[in-house]
Structures are given as C-alpha cells and as structure tokens.
Design a protein around this motif. Structure first.
Motif, PDB file in Angstrom:
ATOM      1  N   PHE A 347      27.925  40.023  38.444  1.00 26.59           N
ATOM      2  CA  PHE A 347      26.452  40.168  39.624  1.00 26.59           C
ATOM      3  C   PHE A 347      26.561  42.104  39.890  1.00 26.59           C
ATOM      4  O   PHE A 347      27.168  42.051  39.617  1.00 26.59           O
ATOM      5  N   HIS A 373      32.192  35.052  40.608  1.00 30.74           N
ATOM      6  CA  HIS A 373      30.644  34.748  41.242  1.00 30.74           C
ATOM      7  C   HIS A 373      29.988  34.422  42.678  1.00 30.74           C
ATOM      8  O   HIS A 373      31.076  33.857  42.882  1.00 30.74           O
ATOM      9  N   LYS A 403      27.212  44.607  37.889  1.00 27.08           N
ATOM     10  CA  LYS A 403      27.984  43.196  36.606  1.00 27.08           C
ATOM     11  C   LYS A 403      29.096  43.807  35.261  1.00 27.08           C
ATOM     12  O   LYS A 403      28.352  44.843  34.903  1.00 27.08           O
TER      13      LYS A 403
END
Length: 417
Positions: A347, A373, A403
C-alpha cells in the motif's frame, strides 16, 4: 496515497525510539531476592546461579538407533551370527568375538563394538546370520560418552529463563530443585474518571478500561506477579495514595493515562511529588506520551515507574517496544534484541511528521515473499487492527510509504516473551 488527513503537531525534544529503548535497558536493575523452587514449578523462572552438569551425558557409549552392533574388522561376506540382544537399560556387556549384537536405541554399546548398522540395512539369512548392505564407517551411529556434556561443565548460566527444553535438560541431570530470582511484582494503575470495569453498565461518556486487562495479560505472560490497584480517580489525593502504596508493595509500577501536559492530566505532578521523571516523550506514533520515572529518591534506589499512554494501542506499543525490555532486565535476564527485517509494503500512505510510525500490518504470503498490508484502522484507540496484526511496519519520520518499497518489519511474535 491514503491517510487520515489529520493535522499533526511536531513536538520538539522527543527521544528517538531506539535511544529510548537503550535508556530503558541501561536504567533497569535486577531484583535482589532469591528463592528455591522445585523443578516442576520453575517454568519461566530466571536462574539465580550457574548450574553445572552433574553427569557425563551420555553416561556410556550407546546406540543412536535400532540396529546391530559389530566389529568392522570381523564383517565379511559370510555375515555374523547374532550373539547378544541389548535393550535400553541393560548393563554394559562384552561383544563375543566373531559375533554381533542386536541393539536398540539408547542401549549401551557392547565392549569391543566399533559401529552400529541400522536395522533397515540388515538382512538375516536362513541361519540367522546378519548381512549388511553397503559400507559402514567406524563409529557410525554411536553416541559417545560425554559428547553432549561432561560432569562439571556449565549447563545453564545465571540469568537463563527456564523453558520446557531447559527444564528437561536439568531433569536429565537429576536436578530436582533450583535457585531462582523472585518474581517481579508489578503494580498496575489505570487513571481516568471516564473508565469503568468491563461487565458493568456503561453510561454515556464512560469507557470500559481495556488497558488493565491487556497489561495484566502481558505481565502474566512475562512471568510477573500483578498487583492490580484498579482504576484511580483523577484527584491528587487518590493518585497520591495509589502511587504511595504501589511504591511500597511493588518492584515496578506501570500506570496508563494522565501523564501528558493537559489540564486534566494529573498523574505527572503526583509522580514528581513522590519521585521524579527520567524522561518523557518518545518520537513514535502511537505512543508519544511514554515516560520513565520513579517513586522515591532516585531511579536506582526507588521504585521504577513506567507511564504508558491512555489510548490502548499506544499503551500496547509502549509496553512492547520499551516496557518489556526494561522488565526483562529487571527480572535478571538479558533484554531480547529487537527483531526487524525488510518487508515490502502492499500500500501507499502519507508518512508521519516528526515521529516514526509503527503501522499495524498483516503479511500476505500468496506471492511467495511476504507483502505487508494494513491490518485495519491505525488510530491509537483502534484495538481491532492491533488484535489482527502480524507485526509492525516501521516507517521513519517524514517518509511516505510507497507501495512495493521495503520497510523494517517487527513481528509481534517476538513480544510473546
């Protein structure tokens, strides 16, 4: 990038996380008391003295497996007759010349034998003679006397914490009782007029006290005795009485809430009246209001005090990263080094200002290598993400999370002390 978008106030003078951790370890002093306990009651206790081996281990040369003991020089194409049967627990026998011995795992090696052949590599002919498939090396499958330990060698050092394997080791040497350091007694105090006990009826504005339940479990997990002083009202008198009792009855005081500098934060003035603050404020998110103090004349002569934030996740983080290593040293053992290795983020996220952020994450192994995550909401009051997280992704101050980039990852399993 995602993020809460909340404005952050950068507080000057905060200690770096690893500096604060180092100060906690350096400030801790082991407790003094020693007691003798039966080995069966010593699980997770800390040894107060070096323990030496009372026996050679193994006590005699013995077989590492079920098979046949023989003299290699006598092994030929005609095979060897089985002259002995040696079970575990038998005495030391002598191997007859020209014969072999049926032997079992742990059984004493007959005098004269110089190898053991596993039974899977042996065939017996119609006359009961033993034949070996393949080559056999001298000394094969023999456990030599004293190869693990010799009488008088160090078995376990003072400061070792006794787990199941250590207890088994001591039992194998006939140790029935051990000298251990006394358990650390930790006084636990929650502050906040809004807090109520779980299981009671809640009125508007009231909050169930999750910190005490969480910290009681964490301290029990660490082998501490917990002196639970409950929820203390935010008044100078009540706080003074609670901290004075904790000072007199415990080896360490842990409190949550009220140590910041707001109008309703009354804990710090009481601590300073009864003792002092060694440091206050750590550059982590969550967990900034963490403090180390003491009740008495000094940190080393008085009763040390750890003040954790009131928000439950901040309290958890403060305990795991800073409180736990202090307790480990106070218990007479070494502080466990912080385990951290790189893991890719799955992310993107706006980075923290002025503080390291410890993001609660879960690992996805579906692609072979782990990818982190977010476990859920990252607010310092949000226990759901903390309860699901596999670990923390450590994000340096003023750095955005990109990310696919790797960041330091600290597994929570290391805190299961």
């Amino acid at each position: 990038m995602s993020g809460c978008g909340c404005a952050e106030v950068v507080t000057p003078g905060l200690l770096d996380l690893f500096d604060a951790r180092g100060r906690m370890v350096a400030a801790a002093r082991p407790v003094d008391g020693i007691e003798t306990v039966a080995l069966g009651e010593a699980y997770r206790r800390v040894l107060a003295e070096d323990l030496l081996a009372t026996l050679d281990m193994p006590g005699v040369d013995n077989s590492a497996m079920d098979g046949y003991a023989l003299r290699l020089a006598e092994l030929g194409p005609e095979g060897l007759p089985v002259a002995l049967r040696v079970p575990a627990g038998a005495g030391v026998l002598e191997l007859p010349e020209g014969g072999c011995a049926r032997i079992f795992t742990g059984a004493p090696l007959p005098l004269g034998a110089d190898a053991v052949v596993p039974q899977e590599r042996v065939t017996l002919d119609a006359e009961g003679r033993m034949h070996v498939e393949g080559d056999v090396a001298e000394g094969a499958n023999i456990r030599r006397c004293g190869e693990e330990t010799r009488r008088g060698a160090l078995l376990l050092p003072a400061g070792a914490r006794l787990d199941a394997a250590a207890i088994a080791l001591l039992a194998s040497h006939g140790v029935g009782e051990v000298k251990v350091l006394q358990r650390l007694t930790v006084a636990l105090i929650s502050t906040g007029d809004e807090l109520i006990e779980p299981g009671t009826r809640r009125a508007p504005g009231q909050v169930y006290d999750s910190n005490r339940a969480m910290l009681s479990a964490l301290m029990a997990q660490s082998g501490c005795e917990v002196l639970d002083l409950g929820v203390i009202a935010d008044t100078t008198l009540d706080l003074h009485q609670a901290f004075a009792r904790a000072r007199d009855e415990a080896d360490l005081v842990v409190c949550t809430g009220g140590v910041s500098v707001g109008e309703e934060d009354h804990v710090r003035p009481v601590i300073e009246r009864l003792g002092g603050i060694a440091f206050h404020g750590v550059g982590i998110k969550p967990g900034k209001p963490f403090a180390l103090g003491y009740l008495g004349e000094s940190l080393h002569t008085g009763t040390p005090l750890i003040a954790l934030p009131g928000n439950p996740v901040a309290s958890l983080v403060g305990w795991q990263f800073l409180g736990l290593p202090f307790v480990q040293v106070r218990q007479g053992r070494q502080a466990a080094p912080l385990q951290q290795f790189p893991v890719a983020a799955g992310f993107s996220r706006r980075g923290p200002k002025g503080r390291r952020e410890l993001l609660r994450v879960v690992l996805d192994w579906s692609a072979g290598a782990p990818v982190a995550h977010l476990a859920g909401g990252q607010g310092s009051h949000m226990l759901s993400a903390a309860s699901q997280a596999h670990g923390y992704l450590v994000i340096d101050a003023n750095k955005n999370v990109e990310k696919g980039h790797a960041y330091g990852y600290c597994p929570t399993a290391q805190f299961l002390d």
